[in-house]
Design a protein around this motif. Structure first.
Motif, PDB file in Angstrom:
ATOM      1  N   UNK A 100     -54.401  14.418 -32.098  1.00 31.94           N
ATOM      2  CA  UNK A 100     -53.570  13.320 -31.627  1.00 31.94           C
ATOM      3  C   UNK A 100     -52.097  13.511 -31.934  1.00 31.94           C
ATOM      4  N   UNK A 101     -51.702  14.699 -32.401  1.00 31.49           N
ATOM      5  CA  UNK A 101     -50.305  14.930 -32.761  1.00 31.49           C
ATOM      6  C   UNK A 101     -49.439  15.185 -31.527  1.00 31.49           C
ATOM      7  N   UNK A 102     -48.145  14.906 -31.674  1.00 33.07           N
ATOM      8  CA  UNK A 102     -47.175  15.150 -30.614  1.00 33.07           C
ATOM      9  C   UNK A 102     -45.949  15.823 -31.222  1.00 33.07           C
ATOM     10  N   UNK A 103     -45.118  16.395 -30.341  1.00 29.35           N
ATOM     11  CA  UNK A 103     -43.851  16.990 -30.760  1.00 29.35           C
ATOM     12  C   UNK A 103     -42.737  16.001 -30.450  1.00 29.35           C
ATOM     13  N   UNK A 104     -41.962  15.657 -31.460  1.00 30.53           N
ATOM     14  CA  UNK A 104     -40.798  14.785 -31.275  1.00 30.53           C
ATOM     15  C   UNK A 104     -39.551  15.652 -31.178  1.00 30.53           C
ATOM     16  N   UNK A 105     -38.733  15.409 -30.155  1.00 31.62           N
ATOM     17  CA  UNK A 105     -37.540  16.218 -29.899  1.00 31.62           C
ATOM     18  C   UNK A 105     -36.321  15.296 -29.890  1.00 31.62           C
ATOM     19  N   UNK A 107     -31.739  15.313 -30.770  1.00 34.05           N
ATOM     20  CA  UNK A 107     -30.592  16.222 -30.818  1.00 34.05           C
ATOM     21  C   UNK A 107     -30.404  16.842 -32.194  1.00 34.05           C
ATOM     22  N   UNK A 108     -31.108  16.311 -33.200  1.00 34.03           N
ATOM     23  CA  UNK A 108     -31.038  16.867 -34.550  1.00 34.03           C
ATOM     24  C   UNK A 108     -32.115  17.931 -34.800  1.00 34.03           C
ATOM     25  N   UNK A 109     -33.080  18.069 -33.892  1.00 35.14           N
ATOM     26  CA  UNK A 109     -34.139  19.054 -34.060  1.00 35.14           C
ATOM     27  C   UNK A 109     -35.465  18.520 -33.544  1.00 35.14           C
ATOM     28  N   UNK A 110     -36.514  19.327 -33.673  1.00 34.35           N
ATOM     29  CA  UNK A 110     -37.848  18.901 -33.248  1.00 34.35           C
ATOM     30  C   UNK A 110     -38.816  19.000 -34.423  1.00 34.35           C
ATOM     31  N   UNK A 111     -39.874  18.191 -34.371  1.00 33.84           N
ATOM     32  CA  UNK A 111     -40.856  18.162 -35.453  1.00 33.84           C
ATOM     33  C   UNK A 111     -42.195  17.697 -34.903  1.00 33.84           C
ATOM     34  N   UNK A 112     -43.254  17.935 -35.680  1.00 29.96           N
ATOM     35  CA  UNK A 112     -44.599  17.486 -35.327  1.00 29.96           C
ATOM     36  C   UNK A 112     -44.837  16.118 -35.949  1.00 29.96           C
ATOM     37  N   UNK A 113     -45.291  15.163 -35.130  1.00 33.65           N
ATOM     38  CA  UNK A 113     -45.555  13.796 -35.586  1.00 33.65           C
ATOM     39  C   UNK A 113     -47.060  13.562 -35.531  1.00 33.65           C
ATOM     40  N   UNK A 114     -47.634  13.137 -36.652  1.00 35.87           N
ATOM     41  CA  UNK A 114     -49.090  12.950 -36.733  1.00 35.87           C
ATOM     42  C   UNK A 114     -49.564  11.687 -36.030  1.00 35.87           C
ATOM     43  N   UNK A 115     -48.868  10.579 -36.241  1.00 32.40           N
ATOM     44  CA  UNK A 115     -49.309   9.294 -35.674  1.00 32.40           C
ATOM     45  C   UNK A 115     -48.141   8.649 -34.930  1.00 32.40           C
ATOM     46  N   UNK A 116     -47.909   9.070 -33.717  1.00 33.16           N
ATOM     47  CA  UNK A 116     -46.758   8.540 -32.969  1.00 33.16           C
ATOM     48  C   UNK A 116     -47.003   7.119 -32.480  1.00 33.16           C
ATOM     49  N   UNK A 117     -45.926   6.415 -32.274  1.00 33.89           N
ATOM     50  CA  UNK A 117     -46.018   5.073 -31.684  1.00 33.89           C
ATOM     51  C   UNK A 117     -45.845   5.155 -30.169  1.00 33.89           C
ATOM     52  N   UNK A 118     -46.382   6.187 -29.585  1.00 34.00           N
ATOM     53  CA  UNK A 118     -46.299   6.456 -28.147  1.00 34.00           C
ATOM     54  C   UNK A 118     -47.718   6.670 -27.646  1.00 34.00           C
ATOM     55  N   UNK A 119     -48.033   6.087 -26.513  1.00 38.23           N
ATOM     56  CA  UNK A 119     -49.386   6.213 -25.969  1.00 38.23           C
ATOM     57  C   UNK A 119     -49.410   7.222 -24.818  1.00 38.23           C
ATOM     58  N   UNK A 120     -50.260   8.228 -24.957  1.00 38.80           N
ATOM     59  CA  UNK A 120     -50.456   9.235 -23.917  1.00 38.80           C
ATOM     60  C   UNK A 120     -51.851   9.091 -23.326  1.00 38.80           C
ATOM     61  N   UNK A 121     -51.929   9.246 -22.019  1.00 37.59           N
ATOM     62  CA  UNK A 121     -53.225   9.305 -21.363  1.00 37.59           C
ATOM     63  C   UNK A 121     -53.819  10.691 -21.572  1.00 37.59           C
ATOM     64  N   UNK A 122     -55.040  10.744 -22.068  1.00 38.41           N
ATOM     65  CA  UNK A 122     -55.732  12.016 -22.234  1.00 38.41           C
ATOM     66  C   UNK A 122     -56.660  12.200 -21.031  1.00 38.41           C
ATOM     67  N   UNK A 123     -56.208  12.998 -20.086  1.00 33.49           N
ATOM     68  CA  UNK A 123     -56.882  13.110 -18.802  1.00 33.49           C
ATOM     69  C   UNK A 123     -57.784  14.335 -18.753  1.00 33.49           C
TER      70      UNK A 123
END
Length: 464
Positions: A100-105, A107-123
């Motif tokens: 369930x992790x996502x990449x947050x991008x 202007x200061x950099x990118x990182x892996x987020x374990x529990x994002x407050x964003x909902x993605x459809x898993x298709x």
């Protein structure tokens, strides 16, 4: 079991449930087979018997009604997402793995987020991205794409733009002879942004099929395109800049389902299959070079090597997006071409990667100018207006007068051809269609109106 599910209504009016999945949550459309499978599995774990089918249908119907009438409305995304905060915009790229992790991008950099407050459809069909490496480099990609340096820079700019949740997105048109790795280039692009079990698709047969495919994918890649029908060309234009489609809802008589979306698109083929001026004017054209026998690589070795570099290339691509976000506010363009937002973004990415100032804009301008040659070469009217005979002239006339003048000037050999419009209204439509492309080659066409003569058109060839 369903007391553990939170129901929502998406911004697209679809109905969703957020359900527990180990140490994270999954997000499913209520009417999907994925949610039904979750419910069956959870019931079986609890009771060690499968649930009755009738009970499943009733429970899902209750949840759909609850979501439609009382559910919280929140945006739901496919693969990429945007969170616009007061500090800086944040882009999110869904890894689509079981964690369930996502990449947050930012202007200061990118990182892996374990529990994002964003909902993605898993298709169905979506495949996971690898964990990107922080020591990656976009230059590693050069050995896997058959492009010269100028087209490689355009390709990198397009990839980073396709990672953004905000468009418009110029359709990427890949052309080249047989065996020049066009399909491979499209597969690589798909792997870097939106890997899927069916990476390359055939041409859709209807606008409805195209929109349904777009709603259920982020990046659309169509392989071995031979020709584009007028309706498909127009539909791809709408999809690139954002467009909708209305269709009757299934199993109803008068209810309408509205589909609206904006997506990055890849088209590849051998011939000049993009003919219509509006799609050409929006597109980015890349040409793959012929591959000599000594340069060819075996399929298994190529993909084995790519998989090894995959995380580092992805990390380098994310670094390029970060550089674009950081540089974007500092880039001021005095002149904006068609697809202005993409041009602005591409220049920002280029400067972030250390390219010379305006290097991207110059390459993009040359690319657009070269692309227009295709539609102009296919038009008899354009060939007449660009002929040396008419160079250095300027006319302001009605379309009927100009039509007669060009017939007299060009002669029967050209005007009698199949491509010459057989009436003044068709001639006027052809002029309007070609005007943006002709302007890039020194022929200005301006439609106007005056009180005495009505509709007038000014054709100016003195600027060449």
């Amino acid at each position: 079991l369903v007391s553990d599910a939170q129901v929502y209504r998406g911004g697209d009016d679809r109905l969703y449930a957020r359900v527990p999945a180990g140490d994270h949550h999954d997000f499913y459309e209520l009417g999907s087979s994925n949610f039904r499978d979750w419910l069956i599995d959870a019931y079986f774990v609890e009771r060690e018997v499968p649930p009755p089918s009738s009970s499943l249908s009733r429970v899902i119907a209750v949840l759909e009604a609850r979501a439609r009438l009382k559910g919280t409305v929140r945006p739901v995304y496919v693969r990429v997402a945007l969170e616009d905060t007061d500090l800086s915009p944040a882009y999110y790229l869904d890894l689509s793995d079981r964690s369930g992790r996502v990449i947050e991008i930012r202007d200061s950099g990118w990182s892996i987020v374990d529990r994002p407050n964003i909902e993605f459809r898993r298709l169905s069909g979506l495949l996971p991205l690898p964990l990107p490496r922080t020591d990656g480099s976009i230059d590693l990609l050069k050995s896997y794409v058959n492009l010269d340096e100028r087209d490689f820079q355009l390709f990198v700019a397009w990839l980073t733009a396709a990672m953004r949740p905000v468009g418009p997105y110029p359709p990427l048109v890949i052309q080249g002879e047989q065996g020049s790795a066009k399909s491979t280039l499209a597969r690589v692009a798909k792997l870097l942004i939106d890997p899927h079990s069916a990476p390359l698709l055939g041409e859709p047969t209807s606008a409805r099929d195209l929109m349904i495919t777009a709603v259920n994918n982020w990046l659309l890649a169509f392989d071995n395109v031979g020709s584009l029908t007028p309706w498909l060309s127009d539909a791809l234009c709408r999809l690139a800049v954002g467009g909708g489609h209305a269709t009757r809802s299934l199993f109803t008589n008068d209810q309408v389902t509205y589909l609206y979306t904006q997506r990055p698109i890849i088209l590849n083929g051998i011939e000049d299959f993009v003919k219509r001026a509006d799609l050409i004017d929006r597109s980015l054209l890349l040409y793959t070079q012929p591959i000599r026998p000594a340069q060819r690589r075996g399929e298994a070795e190529y993909w084995r090597s790519f998989r090894a570099d995959y995380p580092a290339i992805l990390g380098g691509l994310l670094d390029a997006v970060v550089g674009g976000l950081r540089t974007l506010p500092l880039v001021v363009l005095t002149q904006l071409p068609r697809m202005a937002d993409f041009a602005h973004w591409g220049e920002a990415v280029g400067r972030g990667l250390g390219w010379p100032e305006n290097a991207f804009l110059k390459s993009y301008s040359r690319n657009r100018r070269a692309a227009t040659v295709v539609s102009l070469e296919d038009s008899v009217v354009a060939s007449v207006l660009m002929s040396p005979v008419l160079r250095g002239n300027k006319w302001t006339q009605t379309c009927s007068e100009l039509y007669s003048l060009l017939i007299k000037t060009a002669g029967k050999q050209i005007t009698g051809s199949a491509g010459w419009p057989k009436s003044t209204p068709r001639f006027a439509r052809e002029l309007r269609r070609l005007a943006p492309q002709l302007r890039m080659h020194g022929v200005s066409i301006v439609f106007g109106r005056d009180n005495r003569y009505g509709r007038r058109v000014t054709v100016d060839t003195t600027t060449r």
